[in-house]
Scaffold this motif. Structure first.
Motif, mmCIF file in Angstrom:
data_model
loop_
_atom_site.group_PDB
_atom_site.id
_atom_site.type_symbol
_atom_site.label_atom_id
_atom_site.label_comp_id
_atom_site.label_asym_id
_atom_site.label_seq_id
_atom_site.Cartn_x
_atom_site.Cartn_y
_atom_site.Cartn_z
ATOM 1 N N UNK A 8 -0.541 6.132 12.766
ATOM 2 C CA UNK A 8 0.322 5.117 13.627
ATOM 3 C C UNK A 8 0.983 4.170 12.312
ATOM 4 N N UNK A 9 0.239 3.910 11.539
ATOM 5 C CA UNK A 9 0.534 3.014 10.308
ATOM 6 C C UNK A 9 1.788 3.739 9.447
ATOM 7 N N UNK A 10 1.435 4.946 9.236
ATOM 8 C CA UNK A 10 2.328 5.808 8.273
ATOM 9 C C UNK A 10 3.768 5.878 9.214
ATOM 10 N N UNK A 11 3.457 6.246 10.415
ATOM 11 C CA UNK A 11 4.655 6.458 11.365
ATOM 12 C C UNK A 11 5.648 5.221 11.359
ATOM 13 N N UNK A 12 4.898 4.116 11.354
ATOM 14 C CA UNK A 12 5.765 2.830 11.258
ATOM 15 C C UNK A 12 6.394 2.361 10.019
ATOM 16 N N UNK A 13 5.644 3.000 9.089
ATOM 17 C CA UNK A 13 6.063 2.726 7.628
ATOM 18 C C UNK A 13 7.460 3.536 7.389
ATOM 19 N N UNK A 14 7.318 4.856 7.910
ATOM 20 C CA UNK A 14 8.447 5.537 7.891
ATOM 21 C C UNK A 14 9.512 5.200 8.655
ATOM 22 N N UNK B 10 0.870 -1.055 0.026
ATOM 23 C CA UNK B 10 0.095 -0.095 -0.038
ATOM 24 C C UNK B 10 0.916 1.275 0.024
ATOM 25 N N UNK B 11 2.029 1.403 0.639
ATOM 26 C CA UNK B 11 2.698 2.539 0.961
ATOM 27 C C UNK B 11 3.967 2.459 -0.028
ATOM 28 N N UNK B 12 4.211 3.762 -0.569
ATOM 29 C CA UNK B 12 5.346 4.115 -1.426
ATOM 30 C C UNK B 12 6.117 5.251 -0.637
ATOM 31 N N UNK B 13 7.118 4.926 -0.032
ATOM 32 C CA UNK B 13 7.777 6.118 0.786
ATOM 33 C C UNK B 13 9.240 6.349 0.152
ATOM 34 N N UNK B 14 9.472 7.673 0.187
ATOM 35 C CA UNK B 14 10.629 8.150 -0.123
ATOM 36 C C UNK B 14 11.235 9.592 0.444
ATOM 37 N N UNK B 15 12.560 9.817 0.222
ATOM 38 C CA UNK B 15 12.971 11.208 0.982
ATOM 39 C C UNK B 15 12.618 12.359 0.029
ATOM 40 N N UNK C 8 -11.274 -1.199 -1.636
ATOM 41 C CA UNK C 8 -10.754 -1.233 -0.684
ATOM 42 C C UNK C 8 -11.464 -0.271 0.465
ATOM 43 N N UNK C 9 -11.395 -0.649 1.902
ATOM 44 C CA UNK C 9 -11.653 0.280 2.997
ATOM 45 C C UNK C 9 -10.544 1.095 3.255
ATOM 46 N N UNK C 10 -11.032 2.673 3.441
ATOM 47 C CA UNK C 10 -10.100 3.265 4.024
ATOM 48 C C UNK C 10 -9.835 3.319 5.627
ATOM 49 N N UNK C 11 -8.789 3.413 5.837
ATOM 50 C CA UNK C 11 -8.391 3.255 7.300
ATOM 51 C C UNK C 11 -8.949 4.458 8.181
ATOM 52 N N UNK C 12 -9.210 4.114 9.650
ATOM 53 C CA UNK C 12 -9.371 5.248 10.466
ATOM 54 C C UNK C 12 -8.079 6.134 10.666
#
Length: 782
Positions: A612-618, A578-583, A602-606
């Motif tokens: 939290x998920x975004x910070x974990x992926x970072x 789901x996530x594409x992360x870059x600098x 897809x069901x969008x997240x709360x």
């Protein structure tokens, strides 16, 4: 049930016969509710005005022959054996066909396509692009941009007609079921009883939608099963008791005799015969909740034979009863023995409610898909089940549908006008499905053009015949779905057009990375503690709303994340992809770009879990980036490092971030995820006990210098989250360019701005806490 992959009724033992039969049984209540109740009103609508039932029985036998061959050719041959195979990762419906076409040909109008999207596991092609020659149809479609718009308009038309069917089906189904009271009440009484009872049932049906169908779903299949067994038993009884030789009318010869005798009246009556296949589209639209084998078995072994017996039984009864003085004497209940009529009436009303529920749920689903692809204004979507994926409730649409259904029942007051309206909506959707399936056959399946042309001409001509018969009834009810479709298509097209123009405006006015990197202490810019999430539709560059924010308030957060939430033309995306992360810029700038991808189912997240998920992926990206040493490399585009898929191994780094066209070939390099094992941990927790992100270190995987850099970066991320997160969104207002045409000014200045003000804002859709929201005003000159 696999919630992540969107298989509502799937199970690990999907291929076992026990599982397939269970799915086939469950499909009765969800898929076939609408189709199974059509015997209630087909004959009554057909003989309403254009033709009469005579002593020769040529009319009734001709209608039976038409019904038999229509059911055989369209639901059985077209849908069960062809259309159901055109699934998109197991999903069906108009948007499934459109997404397949968009993935195999560059015809999508979505402005934020990326090469990385083509490497999703659900973005599978039938054949790799290099293994087949480009067909002339594909070249022609990709070359002419106007055809891209025309294709989208066709998809919108099919979508609008499905919504129109959601208005008409509950009205005609419940009205036809309740009209059985005519045989048990005097004319003066039933005129004042049928409409109020119909409206009461419709209001109750829509009032219960917010509970979700999963609460009463276990009753649906038994009700439809009981109804199918009831109509098949009645049909068999009437055939044996009244006319055992009625099977001879199944010959196509009787269709020719029918048209010879009735001429224009017979052609116009086809609009009533068409109603025998209402609900066929549900077999394809609900494919994602079941399997191809389950739907095929349920239709061929139970639904199809039961419907044929029901129509044969009614024809056998009418062949011996020629004195028809009132409309109800040619309806379904006339052929029901009097001593069981009340029981059949009760089952029919329950079955009509089930059939109505299926189309209402389908309407919610297709509006949600339209919204995901930017073709419908944002509305509130409530997920009514944590266990069954795709069961949703849209309050605003629900009450609008209820009002329209009641208005149709009160306004038309007979099955003739309702049938004309419903028939046109149904056949329009089928024509759209035939056209899109033909494109799928030639673009995705690479079938010979002559075979595809034969499919299109054969089924298209049948549906065009019924469409013409329905369209001729424009003044007798068929105007309603046309009016609804024009109104809805105007809304959808204006919203989609303005959305694309806003994206083009953002692209033209985006700020370069050099501008962001030049901001510093010398210019009085202050980096304040915390995380700043800047929402943008751009996948590259710095959005103009952020530059306006910094210009007026010279400060931004220590951790800066540009977040793009985009839709991809696939039904669902695995969480690991789901996530594409870059600098954005060098590591010490602490700026990142995160693209979050969702499919149209897809069901969008709360927002809490999303944050939290975004910070974990970072954090995962920081560890991976350090282990590969990529921050010291020159692997960047326009100064931005390549994006990395953060999830399960293997991870993929994408160096090309720009929007693509068909000339760009996908390229990627696989990289390994960092080593795993026991090591030092830095645990991050917020004020809420349930919000935790765990960062792990492994001494064996990093050199001391890299380990220190990763630790410092993760500690800054932890400290920033402790300081708080701010969500920056653009508060936009659009206006047409000076000198624009009158239609353009009407569409943007009036239409789009009215819809924008009266639909849900992005902060509500994203569930952003009001205390953490920071809006930046933007004026879009489109």
């Amino acid at each position: 049930m696999d919630l992540e992959l969107g298989k509502g009724f799937s199970s690990p033992k999907r291929d076992s016969w026990k599982s397939i039969l269970l799915l086939a049984y469950q499909s009765l209540g969800v898929v076939y509710g609408d189709l199974s109740i059509s015997p209630l009103y087909v004959y009554k609508s057909t003989f309403a005005e254009d033709i009469t039932h005579s002593e020769t029985n040529e009319e009734i036998f001709g209608v039976l022959s038409f019904v038999f061959w229509t059911l055989t050719l369209v639901p059985l041959f077209k849908y069960v054996f062809v259309v159901l195979r055109a699934d998109d990762n197991g999903e069906g419906g108009t948007f499934a066909l459109y997404s397949l076409i968009c993935r195999h040909a560059n015809v999508s109008l979505l402005p934020n396509r990326q090469v990385a999207d083509e490497e999703l596991s659900t973005y599978k092609l039938e054949h790799p692009p290099e293994t087949y020659n480009r067909s002339l149809v594909k070249i022609w479609l990709e070359k002419h941009k106007k055809l891209h718009t025309a294709l989208l308009i066709v998809v919108m038309l099919g979508t609008c007609m499905v919504i129109g069917d959601g208005v008409l089906t509950p009205a005609i189904s419940v009205f036809s079921a309740v009209s059985g009271l005519e045989l048990s009440m005097s004319k003066g009484h039933h005129e004042y009883a049928v409409i109020p009872i119909t409206c009461f049932i419709i209001i109750c049906l829509f009032a219960l939608q917010h509970f979700g169908t999963h609460r009463v779903g276990f009753l649906f299949a038994p009700i439809v099963l009981a109804w199918l067994l009831c109509i098949s038993a009645l049909g068999l009884y009437n055939v044996v008791h009244w006319n055992p030789h009625v099977y001879q009318a199944l010959s196509p010869y009787y269709m020719i005799r029918f048209l010879r005798k009735t001429k224009k009246g017979g052609w116009m009556s086809l609009g009533g015969i068409l109603l025998c296949i209402t609900g066929s589209e549900a077999m394809f639209a609900d494919l994602g909740h079941f399997s191809y084998s389950a739907i095929q078995i349920a239709f061929t072994t139970l639904v199809y034979p039961a419907l044929i017996l029901a129509y044969m039984g009614q024809a056998a009864y009418l062949s011996k009863h020629h004195r028809i003085y009132t409309s109800y004497q040619i309806g379904f209940y006339a052929s029901v023995p009097e001593h069981i009529r009340w029981g059949v009436l009760a089952i029919a009303i329950l079955a009509s409610v089930v059939g109505s529920q299926a189309i209402i749920s389908g309407t919610f689903s297709i509006i949600n898909q339209s919204q995901s692809l930017g073709c419908f204004p944002r509305v509130k979507v409530v997920h009514t089940s944590d266990k069954i994926h795709g069961q949703i409730y849209i309050p605003d649409i629900n009450w609008i549908l209820m009002i329209l259904c009641v208005a149709v029942a009160v306004g038309f007051r007979d099955t003739k006008h309702m049938g004309n309206a419903s028939g046109l909506a149904v056949i329009s959707v089928m024509l759209v499905t035939t056209s899109l399936t033909s494109l799928v056959m030639i673009l995705c399946w690479h079938k010979p053009p002559l075979l595809v042309l034969a499919f299109f001409l054969f089924f298209g001509s049948i549906e065009a015949l019924y469409f013409s018969a329905s369209l001729i009834k424009f003044l007798e009810g068929a105007w309603l779905p046309i009016l609804l479709a024009l109104f809805l298509m105007t809304i959808m097209y204006v919203w989609h057009y303005a959305t694309i123009k806003k994206h083009e405006f953002d692209l033209h006015n985006k700020v370069s990375l050099e501008w962001l990197l030049s901001l510093g202490d010398k210019l009085g810019i202050v980096r304040v503690p915390g995380i700043g999430l800047v929402y943008t539709d751009l996948i590259t560059g710095i959005p103009a709303n952020f530059s306006r924010f910094v210009t007026n308030l010279p400060a931004f957060h220590r951790i800066l994340v540009f977040v793009c939430i985009k839709s991809v033309p696939v039904p669902f995306i695995p969480p690991a992809e789901r996530y594409l992360v870059g600098r954005v810029g060098p590591p010490n700038h602490r700026s990142y770009r995160c693209i979050v991808r969702y499919g149209y189912r897809d069901v969008h997240q709360d927002i809490d879990f999303f944050e939290l998920d975004l910070i974990a992926r970072l954090a995962d990206f920081m560890k991976l980036d350090a282990s590969l040493g990529t921050h010291r490399s020159d692997n960047s585009v326009d100064g931005e490092c390549g994006l990395t898929v953060i999830g399960s191994s293997p991870l993929i780094r994408h160096s090309n971030l720009e929007e693509i066209d068909d000339s760009i070939a996908p390229s990627s390099a696989s990289v390994e995820s960092p080593c795993e094992g026991d090591g030092r941990e830095l645990e991050q927790a917020s004020s809420h006990a349930q919000k935790r992100v765990r960062f792990t270190f492994n001494n064996e995987c990093y050199s001391s210098e890299i380990e220190r850099q990763v630790k410092d970066e993760l500690e800054e991320l932890w400290a920033a989250q402790e300081a708080g997160t701010v969500f920056m969104l653009g508060h936009s207002h659009a206006r047409a360019k000076p000198g624009s045409s009158f239609l353009r000014k009407m569409a943007i200045d009036l239409g789009y701005n009215f819809l924008r003000r009266n639909c849900r804002g992005p902060e509500v859709v994203l569930r952003v806490p009001p205390a953490s929201l920071l809006e930046v005003g933007m004026v879009y000159v489109l």
